[in-house]
Design a protein around this motif. Sequence first.
Motif, PDB file in Angstrom:
ATOM      1  N   GLU A 283       0.823  -1.193   0.000  1.00 12.86           N
ATOM      2  CA  GLU A 283       0.000   0.000   0.000  1.00 12.86           C
ATOM      3  C   GLU A 283       0.864   1.254   0.000  1.00 12.86           C
ATOM      4  N   ASP A 284       0.375   2.276  -0.665  1.00 14.32           N
ATOM      5  CA  ASP A 284       1.084   3.553  -0.743  1.00 14.32           C
ATOM      6  C   ASP A 284       0.843   4.323   0.551  1.00 14.32           C
ATOM      7  N   LYS A 285       1.873   4.427   1.376  1.00 13.20           N
ATOM      8  CA  LYS A 285       1.713   5.079   2.671  1.00 13.20           C
ATOM      9  C   LYS A 285       1.574   6.592   2.553  1.00 13.20           C
ATOM     10  N   SER A 286       1.832   7.135   1.354  1.00 15.39           N
ATOM     11  CA  SER A 286       1.612   8.569   1.161  1.00 15.39           C
ATOM     12  C   SER A 286       0.132   8.888   1.064  1.00 15.39           C
ATOM     13  N   LEU A 287      -0.710   7.860   0.836  1.00 12.84           N
ATOM     14  CA  LEU A 287      -2.152   8.059   0.790  1.00 12.84           C
ATOM     15  C   LEU A 287      -2.674   8.051   2.226  1.00 12.84           C
ATOM     16  N   THR A 288      -2.929   9.235   2.742  1.00 11.07           N
ATOM     17  CA  THR A 288      -3.307   9.410   4.141  1.00 11.07           C
ATOM     18  C   THR A 288      -4.748   8.987   4.366  1.00 11.07           C
ATOM     19  N   PRO A 289      -5.158   8.850   5.628  1.00 11.02           N
ATOM     20  CA  PRO A 289      -6.568   8.573   5.920  1.00 11.02           C
ATOM     21  C   PRO A 289      -7.511   9.609   5.314  1.00 11.02           C
ATOM     22  N   ASP A 290      -7.077  10.882   5.289  1.00  3.46           N
ATOM     23  CA  ASP A 290      -7.922  11.913   4.682  1.00  3.46           C
ATOM     24  C   ASP A 290      -8.131  11.667   3.193  1.00  3.46           C
ATOM     25  N   TYR A 291      -7.092  11.131   2.541  1.00  2.00           N
ATOM     26  CA  TYR A 291      -7.228  10.808   1.107  1.00  2.00           C
ATOM     27  C   TYR A 291      -8.313   9.753   0.906  1.00  2.00           C
ATOM     28  N   HIS A 292      -8.264   8.694   1.702  1.00  2.00           N
ATOM     29  CA  HIS A 292      -9.258   7.630   1.579  1.00  2.00           C
ATOM     30  C   HIS A 292     -10.641   8.122   1.988  1.00  2.00           C
ATOM     31  N   LEU A 293     -10.715   8.962   3.028  1.00  2.00           N
ATOM     32  CA  LEU A 293     -12.003   9.490   3.463  1.00  2.00           C
ATOM     33  C   LEU A 293     -12.616  10.390   2.390  1.00  2.00           C
ATOM     34  N   THR A 294     -11.797  11.214   1.746  1.00  2.00           N
ATOM     35  CA  THR A 294     -12.300  12.083   0.683  1.00  2.00           C
ATOM     36  C   THR A 294     -12.910  11.264  -0.448  1.00  2.00           C
ATOM     37  N   ASN A 295     -12.219  10.210  -0.851  1.00  2.00           N
ATOM     38  CA  ASN A 295     -12.757   9.339  -1.905  1.00  2.00           C
ATOM     39  C   ASN A 295     -14.082   8.706  -1.475  1.00  2.00           C
ATOM     40  N   GLU A 296     -14.167   8.353  -0.207  1.00  2.00           N
ATOM     41  CA  GLU A 296     -15.396   7.733   0.288  1.00  2.00           C
ATOM     42  C   GLU A 296     -16.547   8.749   0.308  1.00  2.00           C
ATOM     43  N   ILE A 297     -16.249   9.993   0.674  1.00  2.00           N
ATOM     44  CA  ILE A 297     -17.276  11.037   0.674  1.00  2.00           C
ATOM     45  C   ILE A 297     -17.801  11.264  -0.739  1.00  2.00           C
ATOM     46  N   ILE A 298     -16.892  11.382  -1.704  1.00  2.00           N
ATOM     47  CA  ILE A 298     -17.295  11.575  -3.099  1.00  2.00           C
ATOM     48  C   ILE A 298     -18.140  10.404  -3.572  1.00  2.00           C
ATOM     49  N   TYR A 299     -17.691   9.185  -3.240  1.00  2.00           N
ATOM     50  CA  TYR A 299     -18.420   7.996  -3.683  1.00  2.00           C
ATOM     51  C   TYR A 299     -19.830   7.957  -3.105  1.00  2.00           C
ATOM     52  N   GLN A 300     -19.970   8.195  -1.812  1.00  2.00           N
ATOM     53  CA  GLN A 300     -21.288   8.120  -1.183  1.00  2.00           C
ATOM     54  C   GLN A 300     -22.201   9.239  -1.689  1.00  2.00           C
ATOM     55  N   CYS A 301     -21.666  10.433  -1.867  1.00  2.00           N
ATOM     56  CA  CYS A 301     -22.485  11.517  -2.426  1.00  2.00           C
ATOM     57  C   CYS A 301     -22.936  11.175  -3.840  1.00  2.00           C
ATOM     58  N   ASN A 302     -22.051  10.596  -4.603  1.00  9.03           N
ATOM     59  CA  ASN A 302     -22.387  10.187  -5.965  1.00  9.03           C
ATOM     60  C   ASN A 302     -23.510   9.153  -5.958  1.00  9.03           C
ATOM     61  N   GLN A 303     -23.403   8.168  -5.074  1.00 10.93           N
ATOM     62  CA  GLN A 303     -24.424   7.123  -5.003  1.00 10.93           C
ATOM     63  C   GLN A 303     -25.778   7.693  -4.597  1.00 10.93           C
ATOM     64  N   ILE A 304     -25.779   8.602  -3.624  1.00  7.50           N
ATOM     65  CA  ILE A 304     -27.036   9.219  -3.183  1.00  7.50           C
ATOM     66  C   ILE A 304     -27.638  10.041  -4.321  1.00  7.50           C
TER      67      ILE A 304
END
Length: 412
Positions: A283-304
């Motif tokens: 795993e790329d350790k430069s990808l912070t928790p905020d990076y993963h959380l941002t992607n999850e926010i975009i994904y969930q908003c998109n789904q809604i």
Amino acid sequence: MIPVIRQDPRFADAEDEDEYQSRRSNPLIRDNRTCRLKEVESSDLVKFEPPLYIQRYARVVEHCKTGQYRTIADFGTAELTFVQYLKNLDFVNQIFAVDIDRNLLNSQKHRCRPQMFDHLNKRSEPLNISVLCGSVLEFDSRLHDLDCICAIELIEHLQKDDVEKFSAALFGRYQPKNVIITTPNKDFNVLFEFEPDQMRHWDHKFEWTREEFRTFCEGVTTKYDYKFDLFGVGDPPSEHQTVGPCSQGAVFTRQASKLGSSSLEKFPTEVYETLYSVDYPVEDKSLTPDYHLTNEIIYQCNQIGIAEYQEQGDEISVISIAHLQTFPSIDQYRVSDAHIAELARATEHLRVMEDGLSILVQNVPDSPSAPYWGFSDEKNDSPPAPYWGFSDEENDGAGPSYNYHVGAEELW
């Protein structure tokens, strides 16, 4: 009817004595290693569940877990079975799988390849697996000073005259921090109802009693700077406790925490042939928790947004951040609503309402002619579908205009 126990277990499945003698005398069969049978580890008097080899691997893995060994070699790896256990330990960085049988290694090396699971669930730490062909009596400097070298049911396959050479290479030159050796306990063989001097496998050159194995271990500690602890795998039936465990083992620990100066770094000796080497996905350790959380926010908003467009025709959705926090994939990050609003503001796909409590998202229709996110399709003659980001330009009549509900432009 009690089956006849034949001296050579490779041909124990022969239907009669004539077939047994015929196959045993055939040099093409007699010398073919692929015809060998598995080691005898059960009988009418004793059966192991799980099978003894699994118990043995599990016991060695437990030692590796306890010591958190990061660099490990498996001597006599054969079909690379034990490697399958080691590669699942997330703290292991390097595995060397060593065997002298090139054909066997080439036929099994695919078992080291990363699977789809390994790509989807990348390791937090690097792992390299190298399959090496060579004799354990030789020295390869790549294996010097490892955390652990395992020799599981190997030593009994050596000629007795080579046992001392093996010890010299293992403890005198490789000098790992730890060594784990297992070998059959000859005392247990009475429960297999063998013929006199019969051994568990056709390729065994000897089998040691518990006393003989202890003598070997004591000899190692006398000559080399190691201490040892004995263990056993495969308990005997309660009425035969005196024979000891089916398989006996020892964990050797190097006394010196740091080796003296050596010329190995200046003059490396790589005598083993590398048949296969692979690095596992990390795993790329430069990808912070905020990076993963941002992607999850975009994904969930998109789904809604897609769901609201399909069900109600809404082309713009206002999504409460408090509602997003109810999704386990977002809630697991344990961040505040304000932090989610901050991450959403930093994206190109989302807009945060002035009160900071909701996110405004433009929905995408479920249309096969819809262009890719953020790109227009100049050659598309069909009416364009809405996509991420509004356009302030006037509609040129190429398609129907999209009349967003009252207040949309002001909100945007």
